[in-house]
Design an enzyme around this catalytic site. Sequence first.
Site, PDB file in Angstrom:
ATOM      1  N   ARG A 191      22.107 -50.559  59.390  1.00  0.00           N
ATOM      2  CA  ARG A 191      21.873 -49.530  60.408  1.00  0.00           C
ATOM      3  C   ARG A 191      21.572 -48.174  59.805  1.00  0.00           C
ATOM      4  NH1 ARG A 191      27.404 -49.925  63.368  1.00  0.00           N
ATOM      5  NH2 ARG A 191      27.898 -50.122  61.182  1.00  0.00           N
ATOM      6  N   HIS A 209      23.336 -57.413  66.381  1.00  0.00           N
ATOM      7  CA  HIS A 209      23.405 -58.726  65.734  1.00  0.00           C
ATOM      8  C   HIS A 209      22.296 -59.640  66.253  1.00  0.00           C
ATOM      9  CE1 HIS A 209      27.908 -57.708  65.466  1.00  0.00           C
ATOM     10  NE2 HIS A 209      27.422 -57.589  64.245  1.00  0.00           N
ATOM     11  N   LYS A 251      40.670 -57.168  59.137  1.00  0.00           N
ATOM     12  CA  LYS A 251      40.357 -56.819  60.522  1.00  0.00           C
ATOM     13  C   LYS A 251      41.389 -57.382  61.490  1.00  0.00           C
ATOM     14  CE  LYS A 251      35.375 -56.201  60.377  1.00  0.00           C
ATOM     15  NZ  LYS A 251      34.095 -56.596  60.956  1.00  0.00           N
ATOM     16  N   SER A 284      30.248 -52.868  66.388  1.00  0.00           N
ATOM     17  CA  SER A 284      31.324 -53.682  66.980  1.00  0.00           C
ATOM     18  C   SER A 284      32.633 -52.904  67.048  1.00  0.00           C
ATOM     19  CB  SER A 284      31.531 -54.971  66.176  1.00  0.00           C
ATOM     20  OG  SER A 284      30.437 -55.827  66.330  1.00  0.00           O
TER      21      SER A 284
END
Length: 146
Positions: free
Chosen positions: A90, A17, A41, A128
């Site tokens: 990514r 990040h 989440k 994460s």
Amino acid sequence: MKKAIFPGSFDPFTKGHFDIVNRALPLFDEIIIGIGNNTTKQYLLPLAQRIEQIEILYKDNSKIKVLTYEGLTTVFAEKMNCNFIVRGIRNTIDFEYEKSIAEMNKKMNPNIETIFLNCSPDLASISSTIIREILKSGGDVSQFLP
């Protein structure tokens, strides 16, 4: 003034990040790191801790603001007078996922463009989700955090 939102839950805010924000800085006059509430989440770190960690990283940079929001990112972007959303990529899986979101965002608000930045190759494995699992197991994640 060119303003962008970098949205996410940032649970935690990783070196990946950090890399994306720092690389986006020359492109914009202001970047709002928007900590959103993702209803799918389950968070490990409290919101106040996530805010504090990011604010400490950018305490000397007037181009960065850290704000929280509820609801749609496009609505938040519009309220903040931002026409850009910055997203880090990514791998191809991220790209396909982020592309779908960007297309939906564009349909909801044609004035907002999504800018994709590829992450630095040495940071591509940092996630994460994986870091949360390491933390839950008592592991050391310091090498993955700024």
